[in-house]
Design an enzyme around this catalytic site. Structure first.
Site, mmCIF file in Angstrom:
data_model
loop_
_atom_site.group_PDB
_atom_site.id
_atom_site.type_symbol
_atom_site.label_atom_id
_atom_site.label_comp_id
_atom_site.label_asym_id
_atom_site.label_seq_id
_atom_site.Cartn_x
_atom_site.Cartn_y
_atom_site.Cartn_z
ATOM 1 N N ASP A 6 7.127 14.233 41.720
ATOM 2 C CA ASP A 6 5.999 14.816 40.997
ATOM 3 C C ASP A 6 4.899 13.774 40.894
ATOM 4 O O ASP A 6 5.133 12.569 41.085
ATOM 5 C CB ASP A 6 6.434 15.271 39.602
ATOM 6 C CG ASP A 6 5.442 16.238 38.970
ATOM 7 O OD1 ASP A 6 4.499 16.662 39.665
ATOM 8 O OD2 ASP A 6 5.594 16.560 37.775
ATOM 9 N N GLU A 25 -4.174 9.854 52.854
ATOM 10 C CA GLU A 25 -3.357 11.029 53.097
ATOM 11 C C GLU A 25 -2.445 11.244 51.896
ATOM 12 O O GLU A 25 -2.160 10.323 51.134
ATOM 13 C CB GLU A 25 -2.517 10.837 54.372
ATOM 14 C CG GLU A 25 -3.325 10.838 55.659
ATOM 15 C CD GLU A 25 -3.939 12.189 55.972
ATOM 16 O OE1 GLU A 25 -3.475 13.195 55.404
ATOM 17 O OE2 GLU A 25 -4.896 12.241 56.754
ATOM 18 N N ASP A 62 7.404 19.060 42.978
ATOM 19 C CA ASP A 62 6.620 19.694 41.916
ATOM 20 C C ASP A 62 5.156 19.279 42.055
ATOM 21 O O ASP A 62 4.810 18.354 42.784
ATOM 22 C CB ASP A 62 7.162 19.277 40.550
ATOM 23 C CG ASP A 62 6.790 20.255 39.448
ATOM 24 O OD1 ASP A 62 6.018 21.198 39.723
ATOM 25 O OD2 ASP A 62 7.243 20.072 38.307
ATOM 26 N N HIS A 71 8.754 13.805 36.863
ATOM 27 C CA HIS A 71 7.557 13.993 36.041
ATOM 28 C C HIS A 71 7.477 12.939 34.937
ATOM 29 O O HIS A 71 6.411 12.353 34.692
ATOM 30 C CB HIS A 71 7.555 15.381 35.421
ATOM 31 C CG HIS A 71 6.487 15.573 34.390
ATOM 32 N ND1 HIS A 71 5.150 15.712 34.720
ATOM 33 C CD2 HIS A 71 6.542 15.615 33.030
ATOM 34 C CE1 HIS A 71 4.439 15.838 33.606
ATOM 35 N NE2 HIS A 71 5.256 15.780 32.576
#
Length: 314
Positions: free
Chosen positions: A84, A122, A154, A289
Site C-alpha cells: 500500500d 515510474e 491496495d 498500510h
C-alpha cells in the site's frame, strides 16, 4: 541485567502530541528499538483503562515477535504479500510504499520493506527490490523459496489498473525470473483490493432484508464477466449497512481453485493483531498500510532493517 536489543520494547508516555513523531523517528530509524508511545490522555479514563491496557499489551507482544492468535490454513509453502502507499506529509512530491510479506505457513510472521516514490518516476520501481529482499529472507528462515505467491495490492484507482498490470506485475515477474531457477518459477496471484466502493449488498432472511453474514462472497450477477473479480463481506456491523470489499484478480498463473483464493482472503481478515475480530481487508494489506502511514507521517526516512522481522509499526 539489561535486556538485549532484540527483546526490548521501549514504552514512553508523552503528554504532547507533537513529541510523538520525534520519538518514533529517533527510535525506529536511528537506534533500532521498537517503541510503544502512549499519549497521556489515553490513560485518563478509568472506565476504559482495562481495555486500553489489554490492547497495549497485545501490541507490545507483537513488537517483541509474538504471535497473538492464528487460524487454520492448510496451504503450505505460500507467501502472502501486502502493498500500500501513503503520501509523505513532509516531503512534498514523495510517496511511501509499505511492502509486507509473510514468513511462515500460518501467516503470522512478516518481513517488511519500505519503498519511496517521487513524482515523475515510474510507479514504484522499487517493488522488485522489496520482493527480492523478502524472498531472500524467506529462504533464510525456511530453507526454501515459496511455491505460491499471493499479492494483495491496495491503494489503486480504477484508472491505474492497466499501469499496475503493465508495470508492477511485470516487475514482480522479472524479479521471480531472476531469483528462481529457470522452469521452477512459483505460481503467482496478483489481486487489487478496493475498499472505497458504493456497492451495498443485502440478503433476505426470515422475510426481511438484512446485512449478509460475514464470509459472504458474491462472484456472479453483479461482477463483470470479462474479469476474475468478487465482492467479500468480512465484517459484521451493528448499525447501518455493511460495505463489502472488491477484489480484482488481474494476474493468476496458479492452479488454485477460485473458492480457495476467496477462502484464504477471508481467513486473512482475521489475522490483524490490532483488532480482535475481522477487518475489511486481508491482514498483510492492513499491515502494509500501517507501515506506509508510519513512515510517511512520522519517520520520513528508511526505518532500520534490524526491525524488519517485527510488527514494529502496529
Amino acid at each position: 541485567m539489561m535486556p538485549s536489543r532484540r527483546c526490548a520494547v521501549l514504552t514512553i508516555l508523552v503528554c504532547c502530541d507533537g513529541l510523538i513523531d520525534c520519538v518514533i523517528c529517533l527510535l525506529e530509524s536511528g537506534v533500532a528499538v521498537p517503541s510503544q508511545v502512549i499519549v497521556g490522555r489515553t490513560l485518563s479514563k478509568p472506565a476504559m483503562l482495562m481495555s486500553v491496557c489489554t490492547k497495549i499489551a497485545i501490541q507490545l507482544n507483537c513488537k517483541m515477535g509474538g504471535e497473538v492468535w492464528a487460524v487454520e490454513i492448510p496451504m503450505k509453502n505460500c507467501m502472502v504479500i501486502g502493498f500500500d502507499t501513503y503520501h509523505d506529509s513532509v516531503n512534498k512530491g514523495q510517496s511511501v510504499g509499505g511492502f509486507v510479506a509473510s514468513m511462515n505457513d500460518s501467516f503470522t510472521r512478516y518481513h517488511s520493506r519500505v519503498a519511496f516514490h517521487h513524482t515523475g518516476q515510474e510507479l514504484f520501481d522499487q517493488i522488485g527490490q522489496c520482493m527480492t529482499a523478502c524472498l531472500s529472507e524467506y529462504r533464510t528462515i525456511n530453507g526454501r523459496l515459496p511455491s505460491k505467491l499471493i499479492f494483495y495490492r491496495d491503494g489503486v484507482g480504477e484508472g491505474q489498473l492497466n499501469v499496475v498490470k503493465e508495470h508492477e506485475v511485470a516487475q514482480v515477474k522479472r524479479c521471480l525470473n531472476s531469483v528462481y531457477p529457470q522452469g521452477s518459477e512459483p505460481q503467482l496471484v496478483f489481486i487489487v483490493v478496493t475498499k472505497r466502493i458504493n456497492t451495498r449488498l443485502f440478503m433476505r432472511f426470515q422475510g426481511a432484508l438484512r446485512n449478509p453474514f460475514p464470509g459472504t462472497v458474491i462472484d456472479s450477477e453483479v461482477t463483470r464477466p470479462e474479469k476474475f473479480d468478487f465482492f467479500l463481506v468480512s465484517q459484521s456491523v451493528r448499525q447501518g449497512t455493511v460495505t463489502p470489499t472488491y477484489y480484482n484478480v488481474i494476474e493468476d498463473s496458479s492452479t488454485m481453485r477460485v473458492d480457495h483464493i476467496q477462502r484464504l482472503t477471508y481467513k486473512l481478515t482475521h489475522l490483524y493483531y490490532n483488532w480482535p475480530g475481522t477487518i475489511r481487508v486481508p491482514a498483510p494489506c492492513q499491515y502494509a498500510h500501517k507501515l506506509a502511514f508510519l513512515v510517511g507521517q512520522s519517520i520520513h526516512v528508511q526505518p532500520s532493517l534490524e526491525l524488519a522481522n517485527r510488527l514494529y509499526f502496529l
